[in-house]
Design a protein around this motif. Structure first.
Motif, PDB file in Angstrom:
ATOM      1  N   ALA A  26      64.575  72.153  86.924  1.00 43.81           N
ATOM      2  CA  ALA A  26      65.981  72.369  86.583  1.00 43.81           C
ATOM      3  C   ALA A  26      66.282  71.771  85.207  1.00 43.81           C
ATOM      4  O   ALA A  26      66.987  72.361  84.390  1.00 43.81           O
ATOM      5  CB  ALA A  26      66.873  71.740  87.649  1.00 43.81           C
ATOM      6  N   ALA A  27      65.705  70.593  84.947  1.00 44.18           N
ATOM      7  CA  ALA A  27      65.950  69.937  83.662  1.00 44.18           C
ATOM      8  C   ALA A  27      65.471  70.814  82.510  1.00 44.18           C
ATOM      9  O   ALA A  27      66.109  70.900  81.462  1.00 44.18           O
ATOM     10  CB  ALA A  27      65.254  68.579  83.622  1.00 44.18           C
ATOM     11  N   MET A  28      64.343  71.451  82.686  1.00 43.26           N
ATOM     12  CA  MET A  28      63.813  72.297  81.613  1.00 43.26           C
ATOM     13  C   MET A  28      64.756  73.446  81.297  1.00 43.26           C
ATOM     14  O   MET A  28      64.800  73.940  80.173  1.00 43.26           O
ATOM     15  CB  MET A  28      62.419  72.828  81.986  1.00 43.26           C
ATOM     16  N   LEU A  29      65.499  73.915  82.293  1.00 44.03           N
ATOM     17  CA  LEU A  29      66.480  74.974  82.050  1.00 44.03           C
ATOM     18  C   LEU A  29      67.782  74.404  81.501  1.00 44.03           C
ATOM     19  O   LEU A  29      68.738  75.143  81.283  1.00 44.03           O
ATOM     20  CB  LEU A  29      66.791  75.721  83.346  1.00 44.03           C
ATOM     21  N   GLY A  52      60.567  62.941  83.179  1.00 44.67           N
ATOM     22  CA  GLY A  52      60.307  62.633  81.774  1.00 44.67           C
ATOM     23  C   GLY A  52      59.985  63.841  80.920  1.00 44.67           C
ATOM     24  O   GLY A  52      59.757  63.724  79.719  1.00 44.67           O
ATOM     25  N   ASP A  53      59.951  65.009  81.551  1.00 45.72           N
ATOM     26  CA  ASP A  53      59.590  66.217  80.807  1.00 45.72           C
ATOM     27  C   ASP A  53      60.711  66.572  79.841  1.00 45.72           C
ATOM     28  O   ASP A  53      61.861  66.740  80.248  1.00 45.72           O
ATOM     29  CB  ASP A  53      59.367  67.362  81.803  1.00 45.72           C
ATOM     30  N   THR A  54      60.393  66.661  78.557  1.00 46.25           N
ATOM     31  CA  THR A  54      61.454  66.920  77.568  1.00 46.25           C
ATOM     32  C   THR A  54      61.456  68.375  77.114  1.00 46.25           C
ATOM     33  O   THR A  54      62.189  68.732  76.185  1.00 46.25           O
ATOM     34  CB  THR A  54      61.264  66.030  76.327  1.00 46.25           C
ATOM     35  N   ARG A  55      60.646  69.222  77.710  1.00 44.42           N
ATOM     36  CA  ARG A  55      60.668  70.639  77.319  1.00 44.42           C
ATOM     37  C   ARG A  55      61.990  71.251  77.782  1.00 44.42           C
ATOM     38  O   ARG A  55      62.449  70.987  78.891  1.00 44.42           O
ATOM     39  CB  ARG A  55      59.489  71.376  77.932  1.00 44.42           C
ATOM     40  N   ARG A  56      62.580  72.013  76.923  1.00 42.98           N
ATOM     41  CA  ARG A  56      63.875  72.611  77.243  1.00 42.98           C
ATOM     42  C   ARG A  56      63.876  74.091  76.869  1.00 42.98           C
ATOM     43  O   ARG A  56      63.196  74.489  75.931  1.00 42.98           O
ATOM     44  CB  ARG A  56      65.002  71.905  76.486  1.00 42.98           C
ATOM     45  N   LEU A  57      64.686  74.849  77.599  1.00 44.90           N
ATOM     46  CA  LEU A  57      64.816  76.268  77.290  1.00 44.90           C
ATOM     47  C   LEU A  57      65.592  76.432  75.986  1.00 44.90           C
ATOM     48  O   LEU A  57      66.689  75.888  75.848  1.00 44.90           O
ATOM     49  CB  LEU A  57      65.543  76.994  78.433  1.00 44.90           C
ATOM     50  N   VAL A  58      65.020  77.155  75.054  1.00 53.19           N
ATOM     51  CA  VAL A  58      65.693  77.401  73.776  1.00 53.19           C
ATOM     52  C   VAL A  58      65.659  78.887  73.467  1.00 53.19           C
ATOM     53  O   VAL A  58      64.880  79.644  74.051  1.00 53.19           O
ATOM     54  CB  VAL A  58      65.010  76.625  72.613  1.00 53.19           C
ATOM     55  N   GLY A  62      62.200  80.474  75.343  1.00 55.88           N
ATOM     56  CA  GLY A  62      60.960  79.733  75.546  1.00 55.88           C
ATOM     57  C   GLY A  62      61.250  78.295  75.892  1.00 55.88           C
ATOM     58  O   GLY A  62      62.381  77.812  75.729  1.00 55.88           O
ATOM     59  N   PHE A  63      60.238  77.635  76.416  1.00 48.43           N
ATOM     60  CA  PHE A  63      60.346  76.204  76.686  1.00 48.43           C
ATOM     61  C   PHE A  63      59.694  75.462  75.526  1.00 48.43           C
ATOM     62  O   PHE A  63      58.534  75.721  75.203  1.00 48.43           O
ATOM     63  CB  PHE A  63      59.658  75.845  78.003  1.00 48.43           C
TER      64      PHE A  63
END
Lengths: 977, 89, 180
Positions: free
Chosen positions: A851-854, A879-885, A934-935
């Motif tokens: 959910a955080a990645m989205l 701790g995952d910092t990948r985010r949807l951009v 993308g993430f």
């Protein structure tokens, strides 16, 4: 060989057939093999590797040699055993693996090169150069060594399936099987009797032994008539039980039409037979003795010779001899003599061999060689004192003893055990539960013994089921003596064949042993013994015995072979059971499918669903033109899309809200009646699972939507939660996916359009705001539900109506909205619109994301327990910092490709520097450039940075600018309009 | 395989969907102290017995009951089957 | 009343009907369906006087019927009236009732008892005792979930997901044709 009087053939039925283009005549009840033999044809094939001329060895499904191509054109079927091919008028057969003809085969030179073609020769010879294998060696070997050819045309025949349920399945309709079926039938059990032959009776048909003083065939006919009168008994002739599976499930193939010139609508039927108990009464198979050049046409098993004589009235001609190590060989001699065939010698390896009739016995003698190019001419007999004599001989029957047909007992890995008294393997412990062998299959052969055993084993099976047993009247008969002193092979320098189908000799086994192939499994793979269509039915035990001799171990110490399904070859067609074309797999059609067909839609398979992909209009020549037009119409006017395929689950009950609080990561119990909320479902390990909307229709009534792909799994998980995890909650679930046609009405003019179809319902934002829902009626009283939700990012609604009205409502909306520019759109435009809006779909919810990645981390509530919530907070994941951009090419002409990986500009391309990937990409007609989602590592903090998308598959690299995933209306004002 | 459905009798396994270890029924309380460790054990520490194993099967193409089936993993013999939602649960 | 014209599940202008040998296959569009589930506190209702049946069974009373679909769950059958769930809900206070009329394709299969028995043997992996007259059960047919209701020796109702109507019809038609 030639036809004589008698036998179980119907001479009134004259059947013409061809073999290699020549015409022959046979009779009803013949097999191709018996008819060819009756016509004096002995040469039926060429061997696999050496192209040696071969005749028929057996009279049953174990046949290794007489493999032919049956029929022609699309029906051509290779590798069919002539011994079980039932003759019909007009049958066409051809020999295989020979060129230019069966009699003159150019590749018979392979036989001269035999020293080079020994065990393991592929592995030794064709090692290098590596590239030669695929291009040269393999095609060459395949042409030279092999079996028949496929027609390469589609199979024109029909296949079928069926399911049977029985108290007792009896496999085999010989002495033991008939006794078992009669016993069980009379006891009132539900019985299925399956026999691979076209005529019941098994080995009894091949013997001259009288039952109650009458020919066995008379008794068999009576027994069959009795069984047919019983409603509780089902007889399946021409049916091979090919496999035994768990819990009494059996696979069987019924050859419904293979014996007919025109196979009719069903050629073969696949049966799945579920039986509480099974009697395996499959009989036994005779085994050969390996001696020098024992593979010439004219040499066959003594029991087969007897079968051709008694059942098919085909007798050997010229000088006939028997080579045996057991009393059973003498039985053939006796039957031959009784039918007026002179037997010049019974060569019996036993020093104390008996003599039962008017024939000459050579005691302690063995056959040490043979001659004759395409048919047997002479045999060399060596006496116990070592003296050898060449004797003229045109037909030799070989009797090496009988191996119980126990294959099916081994399908659950049970290993057979050695029985020294009959010198054969018998079924071991731990076979399939509920299955018991009887008669010869259990090592208790002989007609009388097998009948008694069949009745006994069936009785025990019924007793175990708690049924009372009514015995069957079995006929009086006496079995002949069955003594044996096993002889596996006769030592000598020339090649002695063990596996005739794979051209494996005693020498090959010795070589494999010398090359350190210590186990039977090694032997099999090094020599190919026991492979191909016959799976070594006449070879495996002999090979084991030879191996045992070489290792100095006993046969049981040496090992046994592993038996696996299928018992005999099964055609691929019947395994598919005729499920071709529209029956290949189920296809789901949404309610507006016919309407979309009329609109000229192009369809796409989405799982089982057929969905409209786009709707081409006149003048459009490329799909992109249609898709761009549809997407722009939604942003400018209003579009319609069938979204019925999304899963719908009706959730009711006093605890419905509390239950959904557990299912969704965000709160649902607090949702107000008449409102909709977007929800996330997690897997228990914290990974994102599914998303959708949840609407509250009443205090105790919600409707949940799922993604199309997860409709089934989400329902399953919710049932698990209801029944197993939260059994004290009052909640009821039922799927309503198919009950409602759901149509997305999206675009700035959607309200204007809907106002024309609702029955006086106030659609203003005050009365029916964004994320509202309500039951209502449309089009003059039609029950409906309206949801104000948006996947496109525009002002949008989803209208649900009873499925049968889906097409009509769609058509009505098109009609009512003509002046508003209403446009139907398909799944492609749907995808473009959601990528432009930055909404996640399957490519983003791919089982690796959170959910955080989205950017939806806050939707995982910490105030309540929900599936997956705890684990989503564990350190590695949180701790995952990948985010949807959002991603836009710096050069607007560049392509954006999903699957490409993202790197900081100038960074080395490696796993360590990989910063994410593109999940979705499309051409945005709104922005007039390709865009992607993308993430990206630290994506939330990298707006406007230029990064690189690397696509090593195409060798391309594109510079992309990082932007908000919401390419359209980032403030989200439009749907609230 | 045949699954002995406690209400419907033996049914072919093709009607069912398999999930796994029946311990999945005993889900920890997510709001309790030490929930992280409890969920770790719940999700990742499973026995893999050679012998009787209690496991979850869903009658997907039948009555949609979740069953606890006890199956001997060495022989596939089924020693019992009960509704996951039964008396006492 | 709406002037919109409903479409039968099989998509033809009128309900489908076909005779294949001894088998007659008919699409039904006159059946109203609503699912009924017991709530925790509810006592078992008797909608329309129906005594709700146990596992594997169905009941019929005049123009109404019910069959068991799962523990504490049934499907109620009646005449199609646009909102059958509302009619059922009134008969089953305190229960969860959901409209299902549009969720299903309902096909009637009529054939002499023996032909019907043979057809079933080719279609579903169930012992004959699971489908004696009065029995109703959900099972797999050609990879599709279906409900089978044996109305009598010679009549069987096959219910499948509405979206699968075409595939189901094809499977039945094909199997019956192989029998003919």
């Amino acid at each position: 060989m030639k036809r004589i009087d008698g036998g179980l053939i119907d001479r009134g039925q004259i059947l013409t057939f061809t073999f290699d283009g020549r015409n022959y005549i046979g009779h009803g009840g013949d097999t191709l093999a018996s008819a060819l033999l009756a016509n004096g044809v002995q040469l039926m094939g060429r061997s696999f590797k050496y192209h040696r001329p071969r005749g028929v060895l057996t009279a049953g499904s174990e046949e290794p040699n007489a493999l032919v191509e049956l029929r022609s054109g699309a029906r051509q079927e290779p590798n069919t055993r002539a011994t079980v091919a039932e003759l019909y008028d007009g049958l066409e057969a051809r020999s295989q693996n020979r060129w230019p003809s069966l009699a003159v085969d150019a590749l018979a030179v392979n036989d001269l090169a035999a020293p080079l073609l020994t065990a393991g020769f592929y592995y030794k010879t064709f090692m290098w150069p590596k590239a030669f294998w695929e291009k040269l060696y393999e095609p060459m070997i395949r042409r030279a060594a092999g079996l028949g050819a496929l027609s390469m045309a589609p199979d024109p025949d029909g296949y079928d399936r069926g399911f049977l349920h029985a108290d007792l399945l009896v496999i085999g309709g010989g002495a033991a099987g008939l006794a078992a079926a009669l016993t069980a039938g009379r006891s009132g059990a539900r019985v299925v009797l399956a026999d691979e032959d076209f005529r019941l009776g098994g080995r009894m048909l091949a013997e001259s032994q009288l039952l109650d003083g009458q020919p066995a065939s008379d008794w068999v006919a009576q027994a069959e008539a009795d069984l047919r009168r019983m409603d509780n008994v089902r007889i399946l002739p021409r049916t091979t039980v090919f496999g035994v599976y768990d819990h009494g499930i059996h696979g069987a193939v019924e050859r419904v039409g293979d014996h007919l010139a025109d196979p009719g609508p069903v050629r073969q039927r696949l049966w799945r037979i579920t039986a509480k108990r099974t009697v395996l009464a499959a009989g036994a198979m005779e085994r050969p003795i390996a001696f020098a050049d024992n593979d010439r046409p004219g040499i066959m098993l003594a029991g087969a010779m007897r079968a051709y004589l008694n059942r098919w009235a085909v007798a050997p001609e010229g000088r006939v001899a028997i080579f045996t190590c057991c009393d059973d060989g003498h039985r053939t001699a006796l039957d031959l003599v009784a039918r007026g065939v002179k037997v010049f010698a019974v060569i019996d390896s036993r020093a104390e061999a008996p003599r039962f009739g008017d024939y000459n016995v050579m005691r302690g003698a063995v056959v040490t060689g043979t001659q004759g190019r395409r048919a047997l001419r002479t045999i060399e007999v060596t006496q116990s004192d070592g003296t050898s004599t060449w004797l003229e001989c045109s037909a030799l029957g070989v009797a090496g003893g009988w191996n119980p047909t126990l294959h099916l007992t081994g399908h659950h890995r049970s290993r057979p055990v050695w029985d020294a008294t009959i010198a054969a393997f018998v079924p071991g412990q731990g076979g399939p539960a509920g299955l018991a062998a009887a008669g010869a299959a259990a090592g208790r052969g002989g007609c009388a013994a097998a009948m008694a055993d069949g009745a006994r084993v069936a009785g025990e099976a019924l007793a175990a089921l708690g049924m009372s047993v009514t015995g069957a009247d079995l006929p009086a008969t006496e079995d002949p003596p069955q003594a044996i002193a096993p002889l596996w092979h006769v030592p000598g320098k020339r090649r002695a064949w063990v596996d005739q189908q794979n051209d494996v000799t005693v020498k090959d086994i010795r070589l494999a042993h010398q090359e350190n192939m210590v186990s039977v499994e090694h032997l099999k793979r090094w020599t190919t013994l026991g492979m191909a269509t016959d799976q070594g039915k006449t070879a495996n035990v002999t090979a084991l015995a030879v191996m045992a001799e070489l290792t100095g171990k006993s046969i049981p110490e040496t090992g046994t072979t592993t038996y696996r399904p299928p018992f005999t070859p099964v055609s691929m067609g019947v395994l598919g059971s005729g499920d071709t074309g529209p029956g290949f797999r189920p296809r789901r059609l949404p309610p507006t499918h016919r309407w979309a067909e009329r609109e000229g839609a192009v369809f796409v398979e989405v799982g089982p669903w057929m969905r409209a992909q786009y709707f081409p209009r006149a003048g459009e020549t490329h799909w992109r033109q249609s898709v761009d037009r549809e997407a722009l119409a939604v942003r400018r006017d209003v579009g319609l899309c069938d979204v019925t395929t999304l899963g719908k689950i009706d959730v009711q009950g006093a605890d419905a809200g509390a239950f959904l609080d557990r299912i969704y990561s965000n709160a649902m119990a607090s949702l107000k009646v008449g409102r909709v909320r977007y929800g996330l479902m997690l897997r228990e390990d914290g990974i994102l699972y599914d998303d959708g909307t949840c609407a509250r229709l009443a205090e105790d009534h919600y409707v949940v939507t799922t993604t199309t792909a997860n409709a089934g799994p989400v329902f399953r998980n919710m049932e698990f939660a209801r029944q197993a995890l939260f059994p004290d909650m009052d909640v009821q679930l039922v799927s309503t996916t198919d009950a409602w046609a759901q149509i997305a009405v999206a675009g700035p003019k959607s309200r204007a359009l809907l106002e024309r179809i609702v029955d006086g319902f106030d659609l203003s934002s005050d009365a029916f705001p964004f994320m509202a829902c309500a039951p209502l009626t449309v089009a003059g009283g039609l029950r409906a539900r309206l949801f104000r939700i948006s996947f496109s990012g525009e002002l949008a609604y989803e209208l649900a109506v009873p499925a049968r009205y889906g097409g009509a409502v769609m058509a009505r909306l098109m009609e009512l909205g003509a002046d508003l520019g209403v446009t139907p759109y398909g799944t492609e435009a749907l995808a473009v619109l959601r990528i432009e809006k930055g909404h996640a779909a399957g490519a983003e919810l791919n089982g690796q994301t959170t959910a955080a990645m989205l950017g939806l981390g806050r939707m995982v509530s910490v105030k309540k327990d929900a599936i997956g919530a705890v684990m989503s907070r564990r350190p590695g994941m949180a701790g995952d910092t990948r985010r949807l951009v959002g991603l836009r090419p710096v050069d607007a002409e560049e392509r954006v490709v999903s699957g490409a990986h993202l790197f900081t500009e100038g960074a080395v391309r490696s796993m360590d520097t990989d910063e994410g990937w593109i999940t979705s990409a499309c051409y945005s007609p709104h922005l007039q450039t390709m865009i992607g989602l993308g993430f990206l590592k630290d994506g939330a903090d990298r707006m406007d940075e230029v990064i690189v998308a690397a696509n090593p598959l195409e060798g391309s690299e594109v510079r992309l600018k990082v932007v908000s995933a919401h390419f359209v209306d980032p403030e989200g004002d439009r749907p609230r309009d | 395989m045949l699954i002995p459905h406690p209400l419907l009798g033996p049914r072919d396994a093709q009607e069912f969907t398999y999930l796994g270890d029946a311990r999945l029924i005993d889900r920890p309380d997510g709001m309790a102290e030490g929930a992280g460790a409890a969920f770790h054990d719940y999700l990742y520490l499973r026995d893999n017995p050679a012998g009787p194993h209690r496991e979850l099967w869903y009658h997907e193409h039948g009555d949609r009951s979740w069953l606890v089936v006890t199956r001997d993993t060495t022989t596939h013999e089924i020693l019992g089957a009960e509704l996951v939602k039964g008396p006492g649960r | 009343m709406t002037d919109l014209i409903p479409e039968p599940a099989l998509g033809a202008d009128a309900p489908m009907r076909r005779e294949i040998g001894a088998v007659t296959l008919t699409e039904r569009t006159d059946v109203g369906l609503a699912s009924l589930a017991l709530r925790a506190a509810a006592s078992e209702p008797a909608p329309f006087g129906l005594i709700l049946p146990g596992p594997g069974d169905s009941v019929v009373l005049q123009d109404k019927g019910a069959f068991w679909t799962g523990p504490g769950q049934w499907m109620i059958e009646g005449s199609e009236n646009g909102d059958f769930a509302a009619t059922v809900a009134a008969e089953a206070p305190g229960c969860s009732v959901t409209e299902q009329t549009d969720g299903w394709v309902v096909l009637d299969l009529v054939a002499p008892a023996e032909a019907l028995g043979t057809l079933l043997e080719r279609l579903v992996n169930l012992p004959p005792e699971a489908l004696t007259p009065g029995k109703a059960t959900r099972t797999l047919m050609h990879h599709m979930s279906v409900v089978l209701i044996r109305r009598s020796d010679s009549r069987l109702t096959v219910m499948g997901m509405r979206s699968l109507a075409g595939s189901l019809w094809h499977a039945l038609e094909d199997t019956a044709a192989r029998l003919a």
